[in-house]
Design an enzyme around this catalytic site. Structure first.
Site, PDB file in Angstrom:
ATOM      1  CB  CYS A 115       6.430  14.042   8.202  1.00 54.64           C
ATOM      2  SG  CYS A 115       5.352  12.652   7.918  1.00 54.64           S
ATOM      3  CG  HIS A 246      10.451  12.987   7.663  1.00 54.69           C
ATOM      4  ND1 HIS A 246      10.067  12.294   8.782  1.00 54.69           N
ATOM      5  CD2 HIS A 246       9.519  12.717   6.717  1.00 54.69           C
ATOM      6  CE1 HIS A 246       8.949  11.646   8.523  1.00 54.69           C
ATOM      7  NE2 HIS A 246       8.599  11.881   7.273  1.00 54.69           N
ATOM      8  CG  ASN A 276       7.280   8.502   7.710  1.00 50.74           C
ATOM      9  OD1 ASN A 276       7.313   9.198   8.719  1.00 50.74           O
ATOM     10  ND2 ASN A 276       6.876   8.949   6.539  1.00 50.74           N
TER      11      ASN A 276
HETATM   12  N1  ACO Z   1       4.609  -4.624  -1.736  1.00 44.68           N
HETATM   13  C1  ACO Z   1       4.660  -5.080  -2.999  1.00 44.68           C
HETATM   14  N2  ACO Z   1       4.262  -4.342  -4.059  1.00 44.68           N
HETATM   15  C2  ACO Z   1       3.804  -3.106  -3.822  1.00 44.68           C
HETATM   16  C3  ACO Z   1       3.716  -2.571  -2.524  1.00 44.68           C
HETATM   17  C4  ACO Z   1       4.134  -3.378  -1.448  1.00 44.68           C
HETATM   18  N3  ACO Z   1       4.119  -2.964  -0.180  1.00 44.68           N
HETATM   19  N4  ACO Z   1       3.222  -1.318  -2.599  1.00 44.68           N
HETATM   20  C5  ACO Z   1       3.007  -1.059  -3.899  1.00 44.68           C
HETATM   21  N5  ACO Z   1       3.350  -2.133  -4.635  1.00 44.68           N
HETATM   22  C6  ACO Z   1       3.288  -2.308  -6.083  1.00 44.68           C
HETATM   23  C7  ACO Z   1       2.335  -1.335  -6.746  1.00 44.68           C
HETATM   24  O1  ACO Z   1       1.005  -1.832  -6.701  1.00 44.68           O
HETATM   25  C8  ACO Z   1       2.893  -1.256  -8.134  1.00 44.68           C
HETATM   26  O2  ACO Z   1       2.460  -2.403  -8.842  1.00 44.68           O
HETATM   27  P1  ACO Z   1       2.052  -2.287 -10.410  1.00 44.68           P
HETATM   28  O3  ACO Z   1       3.301  -1.809 -11.101  1.00 44.68           O
HETATM   29  O4  ACO Z   1       1.642  -3.667 -10.731  1.00 44.68           O
HETATM   30  O5  ACO Z   1       0.955  -1.269 -10.436  1.00 44.68           O
HETATM   31  C9  ACO Z   1       4.413  -1.402  -7.930  1.00 44.68           C
HETATM   32  O6  ACO Z   1       4.562  -1.995  -6.621  1.00 44.68           O
HETATM   33  C10 ACO Z   1       5.184  -0.101  -7.987  1.00 44.68           C
HETATM   34  O7  ACO Z   1       4.498   0.840  -7.167  1.00 44.68           O
HETATM   35  P2  ACO Z   1       4.996   2.332  -7.064  1.00 44.68           P
HETATM   36  O8  ACO Z   1       4.022   3.113  -6.239  1.00 44.68           O
HETATM   37  O9  ACO Z   1       5.311   2.835  -8.429  1.00 44.68           O
HETATM   38  O10 ACO Z   1       6.364   2.143  -6.270  1.00 44.68           O
HETATM   39  P3  ACO Z   1       7.457   3.216  -5.926  1.00 44.68           P
HETATM   40  O11 ACO Z   1       8.754   2.753  -6.435  1.00 44.68           O
HETATM   41  O12 ACO Z   1       7.009   4.610  -6.258  1.00 44.68           O
HETATM   42  O13 ACO Z   1       7.548   3.138  -4.347  1.00 44.68           O
HETATM   43  C11 ACO Z   1       6.778   4.263  -2.351  1.00 44.68           C
HETATM   44  C12 ACO Z   1       6.385   3.426  -3.564  1.00 44.68           C
HETATM   45  C13 ACO Z   1       7.742   3.483  -1.495  1.00 44.68           C
HETATM   46  C14 ACO Z   1       5.519   4.586  -1.559  1.00 44.68           C
HETATM   47  C15 ACO Z   1       7.479   5.576  -2.833  1.00 44.68           C
HETATM   48  O14 ACO Z   1       6.704   6.190  -3.844  1.00 44.68           O
HETATM   49  C16 ACO Z   1       7.665   6.553  -1.696  1.00 44.68           C
HETATM   50  O15 ACO Z   1       8.389   6.305  -0.755  1.00 44.68           O
HETATM   51  N6  ACO Z   1       7.040   7.758  -1.776  1.00 44.68           N
HETATM   52  C17 ACO Z   1       7.165   8.743  -0.708  1.00 44.68           C
HETATM   53  C18 ACO Z   1       6.222   8.378   0.390  1.00 44.68           C
HETATM   54  C19 ACO Z   1       6.446   9.153   1.665  1.00 44.68           C
HETATM   55  O16 ACO Z   1       7.569   9.454   2.018  1.00 44.68           O
HETATM   56  N7  ACO Z   1       5.354   9.445   2.356  1.00 44.68           N
HETATM   57  C20 ACO Z   1       5.414  10.016   3.648  1.00 44.68           C
HETATM   58  C21 ACO Z   1       5.258  11.469   3.616  1.00 44.68           C
HETATM   59  S1  ACO Z   1       5.450  12.161   5.184  1.00 44.68           S
HETATM   60  C22 ACO Z   1       3.919  12.507   5.896  1.00 44.68           C
HETATM   61  O17 ACO Z   1       3.575  13.658   6.049  1.00 44.68           O
HETATM   62  C23 ACO Z   1       3.022  11.414   6.358  1.00 44.68           C
END
Ligand code: ACO
Length: 319
Positions: A115, A246, A276
């Site tokens: 990214c 980004h 993204n």
């Molecule tokens: N829908 C519903 N529930 C979900 C989903 C979904 N799509 N995805 C995960 N959950 C659940 C999980 O299973 C978890 O359930 P549990 O508590 O029963 O275990 C709960 O939701 C919370 O999950 P978390 O992972 O703790 O959620 P978080 O608030 O951290 O959000 C997210 C997750 C959106 C992925 C966040 O961590 C994030 O944006 N991280 C950065 C990711 C990113 O930017 N990546 C790209 C990098 S760039 C590159 O180089 C590709």
């Protein structure tokens, strides 16, 4: 020495198929409320039959038109992508061929910095361009190829697309400042495997991610990159009109704004529509900001990105 860069044109290409959060809720156990509140994303575009080079080519044609140049005036083509059509030739070479360029000086190549790729590609262009030369710098991705559409923790985040920019090295332009860095991803918080040597069954990998680790890294990385690039240019945040981050997650952008005490309005945000799009996200945002007349008039802007590697960086330009 800092290169003096002038931006001549912008282009973008969206993939053909819009997919809303409601559409995704019919594919995996998720819902619009979870996705929107956790990420700020409402929809994304995914490809039907276009590959990365097709999207990159469309964005390039638009940027060439916008710059009012002939493709034969280009000296360098760089594509930032982590989802090329083929291992070889490069997407950049494929785009050069489709543009029918017959400039004896032209050369084209890809880089992969996930990214952060567009910022890294722009820095390479700035280093390579001789005065008067022009580069076509593209970020293009078809991430839908490497997404596991059964994995709700990743499939809701990404989209396909491309953005392109024509830049020239111009003695009368302002200097561009850059800050690039990669840190060791010892914990493998973000990756997609290539061809595996030890398993014929699992030759290719999907994007895998430790979301919360990436989230924390992203906030620190973007903040650091903004500070470092301002130091490099020897100016302050007050001199900056617009920050193009980004487009990964609205909560990440809000956290950076809060941490650095920057008004959220200073950040250009379009991730709600596209998700993204990795290396395409910053040039796509630039093209949209340009459509909305938010660029030009010698404004100073910062582009800032982070991604797998773990990589991050920023570019400060007057445009
Ligand atoms: N829908 C519903 N529930 C979900 C989903 C979904 N799509 N995805 C995960 N959950 C659940 C999980 O299973 C978890 O359930 P549990 O508590 O029963 O275990 C709960 O939701 C919370 O999950 P978390 O992972 O703790 O959620 P978080 O608030 O951290 O959000 C997210 C997750 C959106 C992925 C966040 O961590 C994030 O944006 N991280 C950065 C990711 C990113 O930017 N990546 C790209 C990098 S760039 C590159 O180089 C590709």
């Amino acid at each position: 020495m800092m290169t003096k860069l002038r931006i001549l044109g912008y282009g973008k290409a969206l993939a053909q198929k819009p997919i809303t959060n409601d559409d995704l809720s019919k594919m995996v156990d998720t819902n619009d409320e979870w996705i929107y509140s956790r990420t700020g994303i409402k929809s994304r575009y995914v490809t039907i039959d276009e590959n990365t080079s097709d999207l990159g080519y469309r964005a390039s044609c638009m940027a060439i038109d916008d710059a009012q140049i002939n493709a034969n005036e280009l000296d360098i083509i760089i594509v930032a992508t982590m989802t090329p059509d083929k291992f070889t030739p490069s997407v950049a070479s494929m785009i050069q061929a489709r543009l029918g360029i017959e400039n004896a000086n032209i050369y084209a190549f890809d880089i992969n910095c996930a990214c952060s790729g567009f910022i890294f590609a722009l820095k390479i262009a700035a280093k390579l361009l001789e005065p008067g030369q022009k580069a076509l710098v593209i970020g293009a991705e078809t991430l839908s190829k490497i997404i596991n559409w059964q994995d709700r923790t990743t499939c809701v985040l990404f989209g396909d697309g491309a953005g392109a920019m024509i830049v020239s090295a111009d003695e009368n332009a302002q200097s561009a400042a850059f800050y690039l860095h990669t840190i060791n991803d010892d914990q493998q918080v973000l990756f997609a495997n290539g061809i595996s040597l030890d398993s014929a069954e699992q030759r290719y990998g999907n994007i895998q991610m430790k979301g919360q680790e990436v989230f924390k890294f992203a906030i620190n990385a973007m903040s650091e990159a903004i500070i470092k690039v301002l130091e490099e240019a020897d100016i302050t945040l007050d001199d900056i009109s617009l920050i193009i981050p980004h487009q990964a997650n609205l909560r990440i952008i809000k956290a950076v704004a809060k941490k650095m005490n920057i008004d959220l309005d200073k950040f250009y945000i379009n991730l709600e529509k596209y998700g993204n799009t990795s290396a395409a996200s910053i040039p796509l945002a630039l093209a949209d900001a340009n459509d909305q007349q938010m660029l030009g008039n010698n404004k100073k802007i910062i582009m800032v990105g982070f991604g797998a590697g773990l990589s991050y960086g920023a570019c400060l330009l007057q445009i």
